[in-house]
Design a protein around this motif. Structure first.
Motif, short mmCIF file in Angstrom:
data_model
loop_
_atom_site.label_atom_id
_atom_site.label_comp_id
_atom_site.label_asym_id
_atom_site.label_seq_id
_atom_site.Cartn_x
_atom_site.Cartn_y
_atom_site.Cartn_z
N LEU A 120 0.82 -1.22 0.00
CA LEU A 120 0.00 0.00 0.00
C LEU A 120 0.85 1.27 0.00
O LEU A 120 0.47 2.26 -0.62
CB LEU A 120 -0.95 0.00 1.19
N MET A 121 1.98 1.25 0.69
CA MET A 121 2.87 2.41 0.66
C MET A 121 3.44 2.62 -0.74
O MET A 121 3.53 3.76 -1.21
CB MET A 121 4.00 2.27 1.68
N ALA A 122 3.79 1.53 -1.41
CA ALA A 122 4.31 1.64 -2.77
C ALA A 122 3.24 2.20 -3.70
O ALA A 122 3.50 3.11 -4.50
CB ALA A 122 4.80 0.28 -3.27
N VAL A 123 2.02 1.69 -3.59
CA VAL A 123 0.92 2.18 -4.43
C VAL A 123 0.63 3.64 -4.12
O VAL A 123 0.43 4.45 -5.04
CB VAL A 123 -0.34 1.31 -4.23
N THR A 124 0.63 4.00 -2.84
CA THR A 124 0.36 5.39 -2.46
C THR A 124 1.45 6.32 -2.97
O THR A 124 1.15 7.41 -3.48
CB THR A 124 0.24 5.49 -0.93
N LEU A 125 2.70 5.91 -2.86
CA LEU A 125 3.80 6.75 -3.37
C LEU A 125 3.72 6.92 -4.88
O LEU A 125 3.88 8.04 -5.40
CB LEU A 125 5.14 6.16 -2.97
N VAL A 126 3.46 5.85 -5.59
CA VAL A 126 3.33 5.93 -7.05
C VAL A 126 2.15 6.82 -7.41
O VAL A 126 2.24 7.66 -8.31
CB VAL A 126 3.18 4.52 -7.66
N LYS A 127 1.06 6.65 -6.70
CA LYS A 127 -0.15 7.45 -6.96
C LYS A 127 0.13 8.95 -6.78
O LYS A 127 -0.24 9.76 -7.62
CB LYS A 127 -1.26 7.00 -6.00
N TYR A 128 0.82 9.31 -5.70
CA TYR A 128 1.05 10.72 -5.43
C TYR A 128 2.19 11.30 -6.28
O TYR A 128 2.18 12.47 -6.60
CB TYR A 128 1.33 10.98 -3.95
N LEU A 129 3.17 10.48 -6.64
CA LEU A 129 4.29 10.99 -7.43
C LEU A 129 3.96 11.10 -8.91
O LEU A 129 4.33 12.07 -9.57
CB LEU A 129 5.51 10.09 -7.26
N PHE A 130 3.26 10.11 -9.44
CA PHE A 130 3.07 10.07 -10.88
C PHE A 130 1.65 10.44 -11.33
O PHE A 130 1.49 11.08 -12.34
CB PHE A 130 3.43 8.69 -11.41
N VAL A 131 0.65 10.04 -10.60
CA VAL A 131 -0.72 10.29 -11.03
C VAL A 131 -1.11 11.73 -10.80
O VAL A 131 -1.68 12.38 -11.67
CB VAL A 131 -1.70 9.33 -10.32
N GLN A 132 -0.79 12.29 -9.64
CA GLN A 132 -1.19 13.66 -9.36
C GLN A 132 -0.32 14.69 -10.05
O GLN A 132 -0.74 15.81 -10.26
CB GLN A 132 -1.19 13.90 -7.87
#
Length: 134
Positions: A120-132
């Motif tokens: 979940l931390m990996a998904v959250t980091l990817v989400k905030y770094l690349f998606v947003q």
């Protein structure tokens, strides 16, 4: 100092330690190992304490994905695991040892929650770094 101020300080301390659960694991391990020189006991106690922090952070991370079911999902998993282990104990020994059952569920939850935390931390980091940022 009022009770409200103490409660708020405890909440912030818990939140800070839960964000990076490796910190309480290492703190407990170092203190117990330094006092008792028993590495196995230090690791077991570190796992037990860290599980409490992992429950909080994994619940919070699950809730970031649009659900408020995080803590209940963890509780459901732990109850199902207790039922399975209790059933196995009953079949093998003819009785259920509550202490061993709780310890087994708590320690298995540590491993499961550790894996879920990393994912979940990996998904959250990817989400905030690349998606947003796109």
């Amino acid at each position: 100092m009022t009770m409200a101020a103490i409660w708020e300080a405890l909440k912030y301390a818990y939140a800070a330690l839960a964000v990076v659960p490796m910190i309480p694991f290492l703190l407990v391990f170092l203190v117990v190992h330094a006092r008792s020189k028993d590495k196995k006991r230090a690791i077991q106690l570190s796992m037990d304490v860290t599980t409490l922090f992992l429950i909080g952070i994994v619940s919070s991370l699950l809730n970031q994905f649009g659900t408020s079911f995080g803590p209940y999902l963890i509780l459901l998993f732990m109850l199902l695991l207790a039922g399975l282990i209790g059933n196995a104990q009953n079949r093998v020994r003819g009785k259920v040892d509550g202490t061993k059952l709780v310890r087994a569920v708590w320690r298995l939850s540590f491993f499961m929650l550790s894996v879920v935390y990393v994912l979940l931390m990996a998904v959250t980091l990817v989400k905030y770094l690349f998606v947003q940022s796109a």
